[in-house]
Each structure stands twice: as structure tokens, then as C-alpha cells.
Design a protein around this motif. Structure first.
Motif, short mmCIF file in Angstrom:
data_model
loop_
_atom_site.label_atom_id
_atom_site.label_comp_id
_atom_site.label_asym_id
_atom_site.label_seq_id
_atom_site.Cartn_x
_atom_site.Cartn_y
_atom_site.Cartn_z
N GLY A 1 -54.10 -38.18 8.16
CA GLY A 1 -52.71 -38.47 7.86
C GLY A 1 -51.76 -37.36 8.26
N LEU A 2 -50.50 -37.72 8.27
CA LEU A 2 -49.40 -36.79 8.50
C LEU A 2 -48.62 -36.66 7.20
CD1 LEU A 2 -48.12 -38.21 11.91
CD2 LEU A 2 -49.50 -36.16 11.55
N PRO A 3 -47.86 -35.59 7.04
CA PRO A 3 -47.08 -35.43 5.81
C PRO A 3 -46.15 -36.61 5.59
CG PRO A 3 -46.98 -33.44 7.13
CD PRO A 3 -47.64 -34.48 7.97
N SER A 4 -46.00 -36.99 4.34
CA SER A 4 -45.09 -38.06 3.96
C SER A 4 -44.37 -37.63 2.69
CB SER A 4 -45.87 -39.35 3.71
OG SER A 4 -45.02 -40.37 3.28
N ILE A 5 -43.08 -37.75 2.69
CA ILE A 5 -42.30 -37.31 1.53
C ILE A 5 -41.11 -38.24 1.36
CG2 ILE A 5 -40.89 -35.66 2.81
CD1 ILE A 5 -41.19 -33.78 0.36
N ASN A 6 -40.72 -38.45 0.12
CA ASN A 6 -39.51 -39.24 -0.15
C ASN A 6 -38.69 -38.50 -1.20
OD1 ASN A 6 -40.50 -39.96 -2.79
ND2 ASN A 6 -41.76 -41.51 -1.80
N ASP A 7 -37.52 -39.01 -1.49
CA ASP A 7 -36.64 -38.34 -2.44
C ASP A 7 -37.24 -38.23 -3.84
OD1 ASP A 7 -34.72 -37.82 -0.55
OD2 ASP A 7 -33.57 -39.63 -0.97
N PHE A 8 -38.06 -39.18 -4.22
CA PHE A 8 -38.64 -39.18 -5.56
C PHE A 8 -39.53 -37.97 -5.81
CE2 PHE A 8 -42.12 -40.21 -8.47
CZ PHE A 8 -41.39 -40.46 -9.62
N ASP A 9 -40.43 -37.70 -4.84
CA ASP A 9 -41.41 -36.64 -5.08
C ASP A 9 -41.11 -35.34 -4.34
OD1 ASP A 9 -44.04 -38.17 -3.04
OD2 ASP A 9 -42.10 -37.36 -2.49
N LYS A 10 -39.96 -35.25 -3.72
CA LYS A 10 -39.62 -34.08 -2.92
C LYS A 10 -39.83 -32.75 -3.65
CE LYS A 10 -36.36 -34.78 -0.01
NZ LYS A 10 -35.05 -35.02 0.57
N PRO A 11 -39.45 -32.61 -4.91
CA PRO A 11 -39.62 -31.30 -5.58
C PRO A 11 -41.07 -30.84 -5.75
CG PRO A 11 -38.13 -32.72 -6.83
CD PRO A 11 -38.75 -33.56 -5.76
N VAL A 12 -42.01 -31.76 -5.76
CA VAL A 12 -43.40 -31.38 -6.03
C VAL A 12 -44.35 -31.62 -4.87
CG1 VAL A 12 -43.17 -31.70 -8.52
CG2 VAL A 12 -43.93 -33.61 -7.09
N THR A 13 -43.88 -32.17 -3.77
CA THR A 13 -44.74 -32.50 -2.65
C THR A 13 -44.64 -31.45 -1.55
OG1 THR A 13 -44.51 -34.85 -3.10
CG2 THR A 13 -45.28 -34.26 -0.92
N ASP A 14 -45.79 -30.92 -1.17
CA ASP A 14 -45.87 -29.96 -0.07
C ASP A 14 -46.06 -30.75 1.21
OD1 ASP A 14 -46.42 -28.04 1.81
OD2 ASP A 14 -48.12 -27.18 0.74
N ALA A 15 -45.09 -30.75 2.06
CA ALA A 15 -45.19 -31.45 3.34
C ALA A 15 -45.15 -30.46 4.50
CB ALA A 15 -44.05 -32.47 3.46
N SER A 16 -45.61 -29.25 4.25
CA SER A 16 -45.55 -28.21 5.28
C SER A 16 -46.71 -28.27 6.26
CB SER A 16 -45.51 -26.83 4.61
OG SER A 16 -46.71 -26.56 3.92
N TYR A 17 -47.76 -29.01 5.94
CA TYR A 17 -48.94 -29.08 6.80
C TYR A 17 -48.70 -30.00 7.99
CZ TYR A 17 -49.72 -33.45 4.29
OH TYR A 17 -49.57 -34.70 3.75
N SER A 18 -49.59 -29.90 8.99
CA SER A 18 -49.50 -30.75 10.19
C SER A 18 -50.37 -32.00 10.08
CB SER A 18 -49.93 -29.96 11.42
OG SER A 18 -49.14 -28.81 11.59
#
Length: 143
Positions: free
Chosen positions: A82-99
Motif C-alpha cells: 500500500g501507499l500512505p492514505s490520510i483523510n481529515d478525520f485521522d490526520k492528527p494521528v496518522t503517519d503518512a510519511s512513508y513511501s
């Protein structure tokens, strides 16, 4: 007044029914919580990769092809790349810095250990280690 009482009764009954359904769903058995389509997921190997140059499409494609090649290893029961996936709901706790994220499911810890020393896995590391700046692994056994 009678209509109001019926309405209140229906609203309360619906709320109770919904709450009961949610509670039943949340309190599923351990076996259900650790299965996908009825198959037990005894050992999970989750790996996160950070590319040295995340904007380099060739590096991206090369690592993706290498990750897909790992699927030939028979000990792997199930795989997800998978690739990082983030939305407004979980943005504060989701690390999407990986490739890339790679989730591998094994039948046992010993199957994962066989995978780790498998020639295809060792070759994958040798052929691709120059592409990443960081790798983080999370392993977990079913409880």
C-alpha cells in the motif's frame, strides 16, 4: 398525545436496536476478530519503507516491482502492498510519511522466519536497499 408516545417509543426502540447491534458487532469473539473470511491470521509482518528520493518515479517503480516479487514466497498466506492514505478525520494521528507499506500474513512465526532467510527475500534486500533511507518492521502474533 398518543401519537407522541408512539413516536417516542419507536425512536427509543430504534435507538436500542442500533445500540444492541453495535455492541454485538464490537464484542465479537476473538476468533472473529483475528480472521479474514473465516481464515485465522496468526502472524502479521508489517513493513514500512521510506524512499531516499520519494519523487523519483524510477526508484518508486523498482521498489514496487521488488515488493511484488516477494509474493512468490510460499510461506506468505496473504499480502498487501500500500501507499500512505490520510483523510481529515485521522490526520492528527496518522503517519503518512512513508513511501510503501507491506503487510504480510503468515500461518506461524516459524513461517515468517523461513521467509526472512528465503533467497528471494535476501535478494530483494540486496537489490533494493540502496533505494530506501529507512525501514520499520512491526511483527505481531495473534492473541
Amino acid at each position: 398525545m398518543e401519537n407522541s408516545s408512539r413516536r417516542e417509543f419507536l425512536e427509543k426502540s430504534t435507538a436500542a436496536l442500533v445500540a444492541g447491534t453495535v455492541m454485538t458487532t464490537l464484542s465479537s469473539s476473538e476468533a472473529e476478530a483475528n480472521t479474514v473470511k473465516g481464515e485465522v491470521l496468526p502472524f502479521v509482518h508489517h513493513v514500512f519503507f521510506w524512499l531516499k528520493d520519494p519523487k523519483n518515479q524510477q526508484d518508486h517503480n523498482k521498489l514496487l516491482a521488488g515488493l511484488r516479487g516477494l509474493g512468490k514466497i510460499k510461506e506468505i498466506k496473504m499480502a498487501h502492498i500500500g501507499l500512505p492514505s490520510i483523510n481529515d478525520f485521522d490526520k492528527p494521528v496518522t503517519d503518512a510519511s512513508y513511501s510503501f507499506s507491506v503487510l504480510l500474513i503468515f500461518g506461524s512465526k516459524s513461517d515468517e522466519e523461513k521467509y526472512l532467510v528465503h533467497p528471494l527475500h535476501k535478494q530483494f534486500i540486496e537489490d533494493h536497499k540502496n533505494l530506501w533511507s529507512k525501514v520499520v518492521v512491526y511483527d505481531s502474533s495473534v492473541i
